[in-house]
Design an enzyme around this catalytic site. Structure first.
Site, PDB file in Angstrom:
ATOM      1  N   SER A  48      -9.507  33.821 -38.414  1.00 18.47           N
ATOM      2  CA  SER A  48     -10.538  33.818 -37.382  1.00 18.47           C
ATOM      3  C   SER A  48     -11.825  33.297 -37.885  1.00 18.47           C
ATOM      4  CB  SER A  48     -10.930  35.136 -37.260  1.00 18.47           C
ATOM      5  OG  SER A  48      -9.801  35.902 -36.454  1.00 18.47           O
ATOM      6  N   ARG A 106     -14.026  36.028 -45.188  1.00 17.71           N
ATOM      7  CA  ARG A 106     -13.695  35.428 -44.177  1.00 17.71           C
ATOM      8  C   ARG A 106     -14.076  35.776 -42.906  1.00 17.71           C
ATOM      9  NH1 ARG A 106      -9.312  38.752 -45.882  1.00 17.71           N
ATOM     10  NH2 ARG A 106      -8.779  40.638 -44.424  1.00 17.71           N
ATOM     11  N   ASP A 107     -13.800  35.041 -41.548  1.00 22.96           N
ATOM     12  CA  ASP A 107     -14.190  35.260 -40.408  1.00 22.96           C
ATOM     13  C   ASP A 107     -15.860  34.981 -40.165  1.00 22.96           C
ATOM     14  OD1 ASP A 107     -11.656  36.208 -40.107  1.00 22.96           O
ATOM     15  OD2 ASP A 107     -12.277  38.302 -40.293  1.00 22.96           O
ATOM     16  N   ASP A 133      -6.943  38.312 -32.943  1.00 25.51           N
ATOM     17  CA  ASP A 133      -8.151  38.322 -32.621  1.00 25.51           C
ATOM     18  C   ASP A 133      -8.843  37.034 -31.638  1.00 25.51           C
ATOM     19  OD1 ASP A 133      -7.810  39.670 -35.110  1.00 25.51           O
ATOM     20  OD2 ASP A 133      -9.320  38.421 -36.149  1.00 25.51           O
ATOM     21  N   TRP A 161       2.549  35.025 -30.428  1.00 31.14           N
ATOM     22  CA  TRP A 161       1.769  36.260 -30.851  1.00 31.14           C
ATOM     23  C   TRP A 161       0.358  35.927 -30.844  1.00 31.14           C
ATOM     24  CZ3 TRP A 161       2.032  40.973 -33.667  1.00 31.14           C
ATOM     25  CH2 TRP A 161       0.782  41.472 -34.477  1.00 31.14           C
ATOM     26  N   MET A 162      -0.424  37.086 -30.573  1.00 28.79           N
ATOM     27  CA  MET A 162      -1.830  36.810 -30.292  1.00 28.79           C
ATOM     28  C   MET A 162      -2.494  37.796 -30.862  1.00 28.79           C
ATOM     29  SD  MET A 162      -4.278  37.497 -26.847  1.00 28.79           S
ATOM     30  CE  MET A 162      -4.691  36.227 -26.159  1.00 28.79           C
ATOM     31  N   GLU A 209     -13.834  43.044 -41.903  1.00 27.41           N
ATOM     32  CA  GLU A 209     -13.659  41.833 -41.006  1.00 27.41           C
ATOM     33  C   GLU A 209     -14.260  41.458 -39.929  1.00 27.41           C
ATOM     34  OE1 GLU A 209      -8.891  41.579 -42.148  1.00 27.41           O
ATOM     35  OE2 GLU A 209      -9.298  42.717 -40.521  1.00 27.41           O
TER      36      GLU A 209
END
Ligand code: FRU
Length: 517
Positions: free
Chosen positions: A119, A177-178, A53, A50-51, A231
């Site tokens: 991420s 996050r991120d 961001d 799986w992929m 995000e």
């Protein structure tokens, strides 16, 4: 001291063991993934697994690095790792070993819940590559912290022993996050995506040494209509402005946003002056940028979307990244994403070349049989065009591959089609994937900029299960996945309601380049 070092060493070797297991799983699935009829030819995908961001985009020691959210053990979402690829030209990517695995207690929880190395971004400091990422474990307190890892070679990473930001400054927040880190006048800054009281936010931190971070406040916040959680924020200079891009959650129909404005570092505040959508297509999310050594601002996004129909089951892979795009402020003040010039090198055999123009009559049928990967470019003279519409149809051709599909469609290969229309009266372009194959349906529209009066330029990149349409060199863009089950493609162009005047029109096969095998 010694015991700490021993402890750190054993955690480091645990990380390395986890990376080896991940790498083995990725390699084991690669053969099957490569056979899949929907596999792309010139976009970056994981070898298998799986992929989502893009992460840690950086131009480091002459190479472009793209990391990405990755689950190596299946074609579905699981505890997140960082996959890794490098390129010298943003076009041809080579895989590198999985870079980060979730091994710390703040990174790994029950596999049923969301967890992992989520991420983040990369910077270069004193010759080393430094990654920042969100360590996430569903249900733990705090659920999200910001972690760091460093590397001398950009391949093998050593995790900092503890998270560098231990939790959100705001107990009431929705998400934390991120992290996106950058340098400005000798100081380090970080924006983190969050939300509060129904409004998405970008929180700002500052640091002198990349390890100790101090909270500066809310750099930017939704105006109330721009989603309840932001995000993947990214804040960067472009020309004499600053640009903030975010991936808003729960914003009606909108999945990516940019704002152009001014950044006041003393106040820690970004003030937007205008805003818009980076890409009007359905499969563009979690975009991130990097500055390269030529000073270009390069953007890459995830070319899929949360909530899409998962056509992948049993295919050993899922997810791809968009082509690399260079950001610029367009003539009309909006954010343009231009295909990077290196993409020209993908062109193979030229199938059509109307260098000195073409007058397309309404009853004329122009079409070409093509492989599943091609590029089409057209320059339309609107001032001489009487047509009310240009219709571009990309349909399945060649062999019908749906026999192998349990989730097959009743449409014949040539009825699986994606229809792109320029509509003169509306001054818009529409992408219709209602009949495009076994994936999601939908019609997506972009209004042409007012600067399109005399000339309309279209550049279409088709890569088997993807379509990227750049309008006037990326002043507007539409990106979509499509899932026709056919071994080839037919491209057809039709003028509706009058003559359509092309100043030039060219078509190339994109062949022989299987990325990441
Ligand atoms: C965006 C996102 C990020 C998160 C990551 C997890 O697509 O939800 O906010 O860090 O994906 O894989």
């Amino acid at each position: 001291m010694t015991s700490t070092n021993t402890g750190e060493n054993s955690r480091q070797s645990e990380h390395e063991e986890a990376l080896k297991r991940a790498e083995k799983a990725v390699q084991a699935g690669a053969g099957r993934a490569a056979q899949d009829p929907f596999r792309l030819r010139y976009h970056l995908m994981a070898p298998s697994g799986w992929m989502n961001d893009p992460n840690g985009l950086i131009h480091f020691k002459g190479e472009y690095h793209a990391f990405y959210q990755h689950f190596p053990f299946g074609d579905y979402q699981g505890p997140m790792y960082w996959g890794h690829a490098v390129s010298r030209d943003l076009v041809r990517w080579e895989h590198r070993p999985v870079a980060l695995a979730p091994t710390e207690p703040y990174e790994f929880g029950s596999p049923e819940g969301g967890c992992g190395c989520w991420s983040g971004s990369a910077v270069e400091h004193e010759g080393e590559m430094v990654l920042f990422y969100t360590a996430h474990v569903d249900g733990s307190t705090p659920e999200e912290v910001q972690a760091m890892a460093t590397s001398k070679d950009g391949i093998r990473f050593i995790k900092h022993p503890v998270p560098v930001i231990q939790g959100s400054p705001d107990g009431e927040c929705f998400g934390f996050r991120d992290p996106k880190v950058w340098e400005h006048e000798g100081r380090w800054y970080m924006v983190i995506g969050s939300g509060n009281n129904g409004r998405g936010r970008a929180l700002l931190y500052e640091s002198a040494n990349l390890v100790e971070w101090s909270y500066q406040g809310v750099a930017a916040e939704s105006d109330g209509t721009q989603g309840d959680m932001w995000e993947c924020p990214d804040l960067f200079p472009l020309g004499d402005k600053y640009v903030l891009i975010v991936s808003p959650m729960n914003m009606d129909g909108v999945k990516n946003l940019y704002m152009i404005g001014e950044m006041d570092f003393a106040e820690g505040r970004f003030t937007p002056e205008s805003s818009g959508i980076i890409d009007d297509g359905p499969d563009f999310y979690a975009a991130q940028t990097m500055r390269d050594s030529n000073g270009r601002r390069i953007l890459i996004a995830w070319m899929d979307m949360w909530g899409s129909k998962l056509i992948n089951t049993g295919r050993a892979w899922y997810g791809a990244l968009t082509l690399a795009r260079e950001l610029q402020i367009a003539e009309d003040g909006t954010l343009a994403s231009r295909p990077v010039k290196e993409l020209d090198t993908l062109r193979g055999e030229q199938v059509a070349n109307f260098e000195s123009g073409l007058r397309l009559q309404p009853d004329e049928d122009r079409s070409w049989e093509l492989p599943t990967a091609f590029e089409w470019q057209a320059d339309i003279e609107l001032s001489e065009t009487e047509a009310q519409e240009l219709r571009i149809v990309i349909s399945g051709a060649g062999e019908d591959l749906s026999g192998a599909e349990s989730a097959g469609t009743s449409r014949s290969v040539s009825d699986q089609r994606t229809i792109i229309r320029w509509l003169a009266a509306q001054s818009s372009i529409e992408l219709n994937r209602n009949e495009a194959g076994i994936g999601d349906s939908g019609i997506y529209t972009t209004a042409l900029p007012a600067t399109v009066n005399a000339r309309l330029q279209l550049r279409l990149f088709v890569d088997n299960s993807s379509v990227e349409l750049f309008i006037n060199d990326g002043d507007r863009v539409l990106t979509s996945r499509i899932y026709p089950l056919a071994s080839g493609r037919r491209l057809q162009i039709q003028a509706v309601g009058g003559t359509l005047v092309f100043k030039g029109m060219r078509l190339w096969k994109v062949d022989g380049l299987v990325v990441g095998q």
